[in-house]
Design an enzyme around this catalytic site. Sequence first.
Site, PDB file in Angstrom:
ATOM      1  N   ASP A 166      80.717  93.630  51.944  1.00 34.89           N
ATOM      2  CA  ASP A 166      82.027  93.052  52.239  1.00 34.89           C
ATOM      3  C   ASP A 166      82.707  93.736  53.422  1.00 34.89           C
ATOM      4  O   ASP A 166      83.513  93.127  54.129  1.00 34.89           O
ATOM      5  CB  ASP A 166      82.928  93.151  51.011  1.00 34.89           C
ATOM      6  CG  ASP A 166      82.414  92.291  49.860  1.00 34.89           C
ATOM      7  OD1 ASP A 166      81.562  91.423  50.100  1.00 34.89           O
ATOM      8  OD2 ASP A 166      82.876  92.496  48.718  1.00 34.89           O
ATOM      9  N   ASN A 196      92.300  91.759  53.693  1.00 35.08           N
ATOM     10  CA  ASN A 196      92.365  92.121  52.280  1.00 35.08           C
ATOM     11  C   ASN A 196      93.766  92.556  51.853  1.00 35.08           C
ATOM     12  O   ASN A 196      94.437  91.858  51.121  1.00 35.08           O
ATOM     13  CB  ASN A 196      91.363  93.236  51.957  1.00 35.08           C
ATOM     14  CG  ASN A 196      90.110  92.706  51.290  1.00 35.08           C
ATOM     15  OD1 ASN A 196      89.954  91.500  51.106  1.00 35.08           O
ATOM     16  ND2 ASN A 196      89.211  93.594  50.933  1.00 35.08           N
TER      17      ASN A 196
END
Length: 407
Positions: A159, A248
């Site tokens: 990720d 994020n």
Amino acid sequence: HSMSLEPVSMSGDLVVEAPAFDLTCLCVCLRVFRRTQWLHGPSPVTTFGPKACMLQNPQAVMHIQDPASQRLTWNKPPQSVLVIKKIRDTALLLPFKELCTFLTEVKNMLVYVEKKVLQDPSISADENFAAITKKFCTFREDLDDISNRVDFIICLGGDGTLLYASSLFQESVPPVIAFHLGSLGFLTPFKFDTYQSQLTQVIQGNAALVLRSRLRVRVTKGSSEKNNGLSLINREGEGAAEEYQVLNEVVVDRGPSSYLSNVDLFLDGHLITTVQGDGLIVSTPTGSTAYAVAAGASMIHPNVPAIMITPICPHSLSFRPIVVPAGVQLKIMLSCDARHTAWVSFDGRKRQEICHGDSITITTSCFPVPSICFRDPVNDWFESLAQCLHWNVRKRQSYLSPEDDDY
């Protein structure tokens, strides 16, 4: 008697049918009751990089599409690709070389690679791969602008490679296809075994998209002032502001201090609470399954327009995570009676100290990350929940027969 109706376009999107003679009155009424800020956030751009765009759906209502119908299309055939590889991972050397050979020799693509990737001795010393590397275009982070040169992006790793790809583009982001070659892989749905067929479909424009919203963060260094009788010293760069695009989360924490962090949280200019605890997480729906979920937040699908606010170990049992509309503006400042400074980071990077007078302004960015799906946004998300987070995995309760019911 019959009355003619004329379509009236308001604010670009809203269409109203109104009597022709009463148009002035209608405009005045709408102008009086119009909100100064929109709850749903800015409409995300639908062009990604120099050639990619969203395939328009004629049945869309108010620009809201069924997530399963979001498809990639190309204005022109893609010719350039950025390959991002996890640094210092020897397990990725063979897939990286195989992928780059396929792109340059088979697909005739212009490949962009970060300069420090080619400085790896395992790549620079490989004479068999030298002919391929000579065709590469290289760049350096924070020094070279490649925003209008890359048609799409390939990530090899976990990720973190997708987060890094997002940080390279402060405005429009080209489509991203991420191959799972790391540890977790919540955001990387593709297996490398089938990379040739998957990339061929992407180049042909046959792929589903999920638009992962980002946060636009502005950090402003305040002027020196007195706090609790103590004079704050002048700092270099006072009054300067820096902006970041965050995929994020934004994390404000107490840093190395043993004291609780003490920060004020504003929403659309109104103080809504003072956060006392280890810190605060402001995350996107994509980031809700990262640090935020470990701190007790709910998991939000990437297509939901929202911002998640999650306290880290708050000094109050009633302080629960909340979800606010994507269109609000958040502002975080150190409280006037805070005993120490705070620290902030953006997707785990660019960590810096926040002092009295500094401010962090957070809004939803209009430049999302168009992430290519393996199937579609809904199925991919639930598959990641099951495979990576083992969501709702439990031992099934045994069947109760009629005979057992008596006991």
